[in-house]
Design a protein around this motif. Sequence first.
Motif, short mmCIF file in Angstrom:
data_model
loop_
_atom_site.label_atom_id
_atom_site.label_comp_id
_atom_site.label_asym_id
_atom_site.label_seq_id
_atom_site.Cartn_x
_atom_site.Cartn_y
_atom_site.Cartn_z
N LEU A 96 45.61 39.48 154.12
CA LEU A 96 46.21 41.17 154.05
C LEU A 96 47.48 40.95 153.45
CD1 LEU A 96 46.55 43.10 155.67
CD2 LEU A 96 48.50 42.06 156.99
N ARG A 97 47.94 39.74 152.84
CA ARG A 97 49.12 39.09 152.15
C ARG A 97 48.37 39.73 150.67
NH1 ARG A 97 51.09 33.72 152.00
NH2 ARG A 97 51.93 34.78 154.17
N ASP A 98 47.03 39.33 150.51
CA ASP A 98 46.63 39.73 148.73
C ASP A 98 45.99 41.41 148.75
OD1 ASP A 98 45.50 38.93 145.93
OD2 ASP A 98 43.58 38.81 147.09
N MET A 99 45.79 41.62 149.63
CA MET A 99 45.39 42.96 149.85
C MET A 99 46.81 44.31 149.95
SD MET A 99 42.60 43.63 152.52
CE MET A 99 42.99 43.30 154.25
N LYS A 100 47.78 43.79 150.02
CA LYS A 100 49.33 44.08 150.16
C LYS A 100 49.38 44.01 148.83
CE LYS A 100 51.62 43.15 154.11
NZ LYS A 100 52.46 42.55 155.05
N ALA A 101 49.41 43.15 148.16
CA ALA A 101 49.98 42.89 146.77
C ALA A 101 49.00 44.16 145.99
CB ALA A 101 49.70 41.30 146.27
N LYS A 102 48.08 43.94 146.39
CA LYS A 102 46.91 44.62 145.27
C LYS A 102 47.77 46.39 145.75
CE LYS A 102 43.38 42.50 143.25
NZ LYS A 102 43.42 41.91 141.27
N LEU A 103 47.51 46.57 147.06
CA LEU A 103 48.30 48.29 147.28
C LEU A 103 49.53 48.31 146.64
CD1 LEU A 103 46.75 48.38 150.74
CD2 LEU A 103 45.52 49.79 148.67
N PHE A 104 50.40 47.70 146.41
CA PHE A 104 51.47 47.71 145.83
C PHE A 104 51.59 47.46 144.74
CE2 PHE A 104 56.34 46.57 144.19
CZ PHE A 104 55.99 47.35 145.68
N GLN A 105 50.50 46.86 143.47
CA GLN A 105 50.48 47.16 142.19
C GLN A 105 50.37 48.34 142.23
OE1 GLN A 105 47.50 43.83 141.34
NE2 GLN A 105 49.85 42.52 140.91
N ARG A 106 48.39 49.33 142.77
CA ARG A 106 48.32 50.23 142.46
C ARG A 106 49.12 51.62 142.89
NH1 ARG A 106 42.09 49.46 144.07
NH2 ARG A 106 41.60 47.43 143.04
N GLY A 107 50.36 50.83 143.22
CA GLY A 107 51.46 52.39 143.50
C GLY A 107 51.60 52.31 144.43
N VAL A 108 50.60 52.41 145.94
CA VAL A 108 50.83 52.90 147.20
C VAL A 108 52.40 53.29 147.82
CG1 VAL A 108 50.18 52.78 149.39
CG2 VAL A 108 48.51 52.53 147.78
N ASP A 109 53.20 53.88 147.99
CA ASP A 109 54.37 53.28 148.21
C ASP A 109 54.76 52.63 149.10
OD1 ASP A 109 55.15 55.96 150.90
OD2 ASP A 109 53.52 56.16 149.54
N CYS A 110 55.87 51.90 149.71
CA CYS A 110 56.28 51.26 150.84
C CYS A 110 55.96 52.14 151.98
CB CYS A 110 57.42 50.27 151.05
SG CYS A 110 58.26 49.46 149.51
N ALA A 111 56.02 52.84 152.87
CA ALA A 111 56.62 53.49 154.05
C ALA A 111 54.57 53.73 154.19
CB ALA A 111 57.21 55.28 153.98
N SER A 112 53.98 54.49 153.21
CA SER A 112 52.29 54.39 154.04
C SER A 112 52.40 53.26 153.61
CB SER A 112 51.81 55.22 152.41
OG SER A 112 52.75 56.91 152.22
N LEU A 113 51.96 52.48 152.74
CA LEU A 113 51.65 51.05 152.83
C LEU A 113 51.77 49.93 154.42
CD1 LEU A 113 49.57 48.84 151.50
CD2 LEU A 113 52.41 47.74 150.57
N LYS A 114 52.96 50.40 155.28
CA LYS A 114 53.56 49.90 156.11
C LYS A 114 52.76 50.86 157.55
CE LYS A 114 57.60 48.69 158.53
NZ LYS A 114 59.03 48.78 158.89
N GLU A 115 52.74 51.75 157.72
CA GLU A 115 52.53 52.40 157.90
C GLU A 115 50.92 52.17 158.57
OE1 GLU A 115 51.26 57.12 159.35
OE2 GLU A 115 53.13 56.51 158.15
N ALA A 116 50.29 52.46 157.25
CA ALA A 116 48.58 52.39 157.19
C ALA A 116 48.39 50.24 157.71
CB ALA A 116 48.46 51.70 155.61
N ILE A 117 49.03 49.58 157.15
CA ILE A 117 49.29 48.08 157.97
C ILE A 117 48.63 48.43 158.98
CG2 ILE A 117 50.27 45.84 157.60
CD1 ILE A 117 50.79 46.35 154.60
N GLU A 118 49.65 48.64 159.37
CA GLU A 118 50.10 49.05 161.50
C GLU A 118 48.65 49.28 161.84
OE1 GLU A 118 53.66 50.90 162.01
OE2 GLU A 118 55.10 49.42 161.35
#
Length: 181
Positions: A96-118
Amino acid sequence: MQMKEWEANIEVHNPLDRASLSQEEKLLQRCKERSLYLLTGTAKTERRLREKLEKSQRYTEDVIAKTIAFLKEYDYLNDYTYALRYLEENSGKRSLRDMKAKLFQRGVDCASLKEAIEAFQEKQREEEIDPEREALRQCLEKKRRTLDLSDPKDKQKLYAFLMRKGFSYDLIREVLNLSEG
């Protein structure tokens, strides 16, 4: 009885007729078409699409902003769904940590990323599966072929490799103890 012929000079503005559009409307239309073309191959984040359009240097910031607003309005561009789909596709292969980093690199904003992970984690709890543990097992199986786990140096290398992949120390130790015992 003779019918009168009507001579009407009615000018109709057809949005599909490029000749009747202003220069900025043509640019906006072209930008929308280019964006839709870019999105047909693979899904993209808002930042990636914006970078692609800016890189071409054909469109102004205003035109790009209007195009992105248009794509968001029709749900062609949605960072939340992009992140959720990415998490689901890679859940048994990466931490999950690796996927989070990849998504952040690809430009997913923090709010959308947090919501998707939840949402992703909630779905995993409902289905009672642990994709992180499964991904760790797959990595272990690959590395077991080349490393001798009875050798402390090889075991240390394995721990370091798995931690670089984003797995927690506790999870690595737990899965290794289960597989050895």
